[in-house]
Scaffold this active site. Structure first.
Site, PDB file in Angstrom:
ATOM      1  N   ARG A  61      37.100  38.957  36.336  1.00 50.82           N
ATOM      2  CA  ARG A  61      37.590  38.775  34.968  1.00 50.82           C
ATOM      3  C   ARG A  61      38.268  37.412  34.845  1.00 50.82           C
ATOM      4  O   ARG A  61      39.244  37.128  35.552  1.00 50.82           O
ATOM      5  CB  ARG A  61      38.591  39.873  34.604  1.00 50.82           C
ATOM      6  CG  ARG A  61      37.983  41.247  34.465  1.00 50.82           C
ATOM      7  CD  ARG A  61      39.028  42.222  33.924  1.00 50.82           C
ATOM      8  NE  ARG A  61      38.474  43.551  33.705  1.00 50.82           N
ATOM      9  CZ  ARG A  61      39.124  44.514  33.067  1.00 50.82           C
ATOM     10  NH1 ARG A  61      40.343  44.306  32.613  1.00 50.82           N
ATOM     11  NH2 ARG A  61      38.558  45.691  32.893  1.00 50.82           N
ATOM     12  N   ASP A  63      40.368  34.498  32.631  1.00 56.50           N
ATOM     13  CA  ASP A  63      41.366  34.426  31.570  1.00 56.50           C
ATOM     14  C   ASP A  63      40.871  33.590  30.401  1.00 56.50           C
ATOM     15  O   ASP A  63      39.852  32.895  30.492  1.00 56.50           O
ATOM     16  CB  ASP A  63      42.657  33.801  32.113  1.00 56.50           C
ATOM     17  CG  ASP A  63      43.387  34.709  33.085  1.00 56.50           C
ATOM     18  OD1 ASP A  63      43.178  35.938  33.031  1.00 56.50           O
ATOM     19  OD2 ASP A  63      44.177  34.187  33.903  1.00 56.50           O
ATOM     20  N   ARG A 212      45.072  29.026  39.616  1.00 60.92           N
ATOM     21  CA  ARG A 212      45.801  28.018  38.838  1.00 60.92           C
ATOM     22  C   ARG A 212      47.202  27.769  39.384  1.00 60.92           C
ATOM     23  O   ARG A 212      47.736  26.669  39.285  1.00 60.92           O
ATOM     24  CB  ARG A 212      45.842  28.420  37.368  1.00 60.92           C
ATOM     25  CG  ARG A 212      44.467  28.318  36.711  1.00 60.92           C
ATOM     26  CD  ARG A 212      44.568  28.348  35.201  1.00 60.92           C
ATOM     27  NE  ARG A 212      44.784  29.678  34.678  1.00 60.92           N
ATOM     28  CZ  ARG A 212      45.529  29.955  33.612  1.00 60.92           C
ATOM     29  NH1 ARG A 212      46.178  28.996  32.983  1.00 60.92           N
ATOM     30  NH2 ARG A 212      45.636  31.187  33.187  1.00 60.92           N
TER      31      ARG A 212
END
Length: 284
Positions: A61, A63, A212
């Site tokens: 998944r 973002d 990230r």
């Protein structure tokens, strides 16, 4: 947990890509925001003239704002529907989907395949430039501008300390009941032609914001704000550090998902559902 395909259904693998700029991530949301999953499921329902929506399961998944070049998903379709539409389904989806999402391949999945749980690794790339003039306008939706000169050797030295199986709680947004133990298989930086620095980040799986956050920590090393040892010390502390900056999503792309040989898919599927602990960890 059983993952058997119901009688009368066939599991179909989708290989796809998308530009994440105008999507609120992969997963459907209750508020009705535009998502990749919602877009593909709606298109599939329309082109097959189905009364119900067939739900997709995805390898990873992403973002809001994150891109994908090599995303994988699966969907279970009625055998009759697949037989009727499979030859023309790819072209019909291309005509229905928006131009920022493409399905490239539709194939009947081998026994035991699950797009999420059968995967043995995911590989992401994060792209950043330290060019004092900024980002090439043609790349601005996929490359982060970092307004400091970056020392790639220092970033790679720091990255080496993060590779391996660890509890990445310090680099993840915690989710209730979910483990943050992951095996980071590869983390390295290369400077590409044109001056763009590209991080390759490969792991068996990722927890929320992990890539990230890792990139943010390494950028702080690269621009001299933190020493080479700092990201490793943050990892060892095991708690979220407010100094770790979660970089913007547009520089991140899911490049590829890896799967084992067909005969090992089912075993990997079962193994991946087990909650992990680190060696030597106690039960309580």
């Amino acid at each position: 947990m059983s993952d058997d395909v119901q009688d009368g259904f066939v599991r179909v693998r989708l290989d796809l890509s998308y530009d994440g700029k105008d999507f609120s991530g992969w997963a459907k949301q209750a508020q009705g925001q535009r998502t990749v999953q919602g877009e593909i499921e709606d298109a599939l329902k329309t082109v097959t003239r189905s009364k119900e929506t067939y739900e997709l399961t995805v390898a990873g998944r992403t973002d809001a704002g994150v891109h994908a070049r090599g995303q994988v998903a699966h969907v279970d379709l009625p055998v009759e529907l697949w037989a009727e539409h499979q030859d023309k389904l790819l072209r019909r989806l291309a005509g229905r989907l928006s131009h920022d999402v493409r399905v490239w391949r539709l194939t009947e999945a081998p026994e035991g395949f699950n797009a999420r749980f059968s995967a043995i690794w995911r590989r992401y790339a994060y792209r950043v430039t330290d060019n004092p003039g900024g980002v090439d306008p043609l790349l601005r939706g996929h490359v982060l501008w970092h307004d400091w000169t970056l020392d790639m050797d220092a970033m790679n030295a720091a990255a080496e300390r993060l590779v391996g199986e660890h509890d990445f709680a310090a680099y993840c947004k915690k989710r209730e009941g979910a483990t943050t133990i992951r095996t980071l298989q590869e983390l390295r930086w290369e400077r590409r032609p044109g001056g763009v620095l590209e991080a390759t980040v490969k792991a068996d799986a990722f927890c929320h914001n992990m890539v990230r956050s890792l990139v943010g920590a390494l950028l702080f090393v690269g621009d001299g704000h933190r020493p080479v040892e700092w990201p490793g010390k943050v990892l060892a502390a095991g708690v979220r550090d407010s100094a770790v900056h979660v970089v913007r999503p547009h520089g991140l792309t899911l490049e590829e998902v890896g799967y084992p040989a067909d005969e090992l898919l089912g075993a990997r599927n079962r193994e991946a559902r087990n909650k992990r602990t680190l060696p030597g960890a106690g039960c309580c």
